[in-house]
Design a protein around this motif. Sequence first.
Motif, mmCIF file in Angstrom:
data_model
loop_
_atom_site.group_PDB
_atom_site.id
_atom_site.type_symbol
_atom_site.label_atom_id
_atom_site.label_comp_id
_atom_site.label_asym_id
_atom_site.label_seq_id
_atom_site.Cartn_x
_atom_site.Cartn_y
_atom_site.Cartn_z
ATOM 1 N N SER A 84 0.547 -1.162 0.092
ATOM 2 C CA SER A 84 0.021 -0.128 0.016
ATOM 3 C C SER A 84 0.756 1.165 0.059
ATOM 4 N N CYS A 154 -19.998 -5.059 -8.712
ATOM 5 C CA CYS A 154 -20.374 -3.468 -8.188
ATOM 6 C C CYS A 154 -20.840 -2.963 -9.596
ATOM 7 N N HIS A 159 -14.643 -0.094 -9.184
ATOM 8 C CA HIS A 159 -14.322 -0.125 -7.710
ATOM 9 C C HIS A 159 -13.699 -1.312 -7.112
ATOM 10 N N LEU A 160 -13.913 -2.475 -7.737
ATOM 11 C CA LEU A 160 -13.329 -3.588 -7.428
ATOM 12 C C LEU A 160 -11.733 -3.860 -7.207
ATOM 13 N N TRP A 161 -10.807 -2.875 -7.981
ATOM 14 C CA TRP A 161 -9.618 -2.794 -8.160
ATOM 15 C C TRP A 161 -8.930 -1.289 -7.409
ATOM 16 N N ASN A 162 -9.912 -0.620 -7.435
ATOM 17 C CA ASN A 162 -9.628 0.690 -7.092
ATOM 18 C C ASN A 162 -10.894 1.420 -6.169
ATOM 19 N N PRO A 163 -10.591 1.186 -4.859
ATOM 20 C CA PRO A 163 -11.972 1.545 -3.751
ATOM 21 C C PRO A 163 -12.277 2.780 -3.934
ATOM 22 N N PRO A 166 -16.225 5.357 -6.138
ATOM 23 C CA PRO A 166 -17.536 5.086 -5.362
ATOM 24 C C PRO A 166 -18.527 4.212 -6.356
ATOM 25 N N SER A 167 -19.038 3.011 -5.648
ATOM 26 C CA SER A 167 -20.036 2.414 -6.359
ATOM 27 C C SER A 167 -20.881 1.364 -5.451
ATOM 28 N N CYS A 169 -22.166 -2.182 -4.406
ATOM 29 C CA CYS A 169 -21.770 -3.453 -4.536
ATOM 30 C C CYS A 169 -22.552 -4.533 -3.843
ATOM 31 N N SER A 172 -20.529 -8.501 0.598
ATOM 32 C CA SER A 172 -19.345 -9.337 0.149
ATOM 33 C C SER A 172 -19.356 -10.989 0.442
ATOM 34 N N LYS A 241 -10.536 -9.878 3.571
ATOM 35 C CA LYS A 241 -9.600 -9.125 2.661
ATOM 36 C C LYS A 241 -9.035 -8.048 3.311
#
Length: 354
Positions: A84, A154, A159-163, A166-167, A169, A172, A241
């Motif tokens: 990160s 989503c 959004h799945l790879w870049n939180p 916004p979206s 979903c 989980s 996750k």
Amino acid sequence: MTSDVSASYLAESRSSTVQGVMWVMAIVPLAFVCMRLYVRVCLKRVFGWDDFIIIIAICCLVAYAAVCHVASTLGLGRHFAIVSEKPEHLIDVALLCDIGEALAIMACTLGKTSFAVTLLRIVVHRWMIILLWFVIVTMNLVNILAALFIFVQCKDPRHLWNPAIPSECWPSNVFTNFSLFVGAYSGAQDFVLALLPWTIVWNLQMKRKEKLGVAFAMSLGIFAGAASIVKTTYLVALSAKSDFTWELAPLLWWAAIEDGLAITAASIPALKPILIRVFPGSSARQNYDMISYPPDSSQQKVFDNAQGETQTDIGHATIHDKGSQTAVLETQSPGKGDESINMTTEISVTFNRS
């Protein structure tokens, strides 16, 4: 962010393991598929739907290994705390892993489908045909949905790879529970496809030792089923996750192991001619042929019954619907008009179709 964790924690890495497992489980099946195609195309001059499907499967598996290799160079197999530090790498790893998961699902599905299509050419009972078609249809339907669900969780897939995007979903647990079902169902299908050849071979007129050899060679998919069970256990650990770049690595390499074993198992039964060439003085031919050919059988042309012929070759056994032939010879004494007809009969193992 990294100041709160120890240096040994940050130094931990599964990246090299990811790369090693991925490429081993891609190159070994690729070698078996190449040998299978050599036998089918160069030696037997036949090419069926199962061969076409296995080619697509191995292409998906090699692409999967390549994608995971790139992801491992960016942080896959390292702890989230260290990856990160470079947010762009974190986004790339997440995207590549999603693409890799879809490729892994399709490689596994197509590998098993290829073997099921091969079995369709040799089964003789109606219930076996129905069972195989049920496996093929449901297996492809469930796994294609699983591959699609990776990207449709989503409204905005980014959004799945870049939180940061916004979206809305799905919860989980929805995708996790469906993935658990797919993993369990995939493993069950491996065991069905591995055990079915025993039912086919065991009723044939062969020696027990020969039956065991043929059935075992066609049942190696059971190891893919075992790998599927192990892979499914990692889905539970991944659901949180919290450290996905670290926790995802075992799931991905066990998926590669399952895929590689499934494709290899689907290719091994076709390699009998190579075994005979490598060990020309062995009893391989006698041990794996259901019928004996006449001395000049090498001159006979082999057909794939997928193209409508009556001979079916499964790599270890051949079945004939008819075993006789008639040869009309030319006139022995043209001047006298004496003609002769010679009829020869070939005895072969047959069985009733129900």
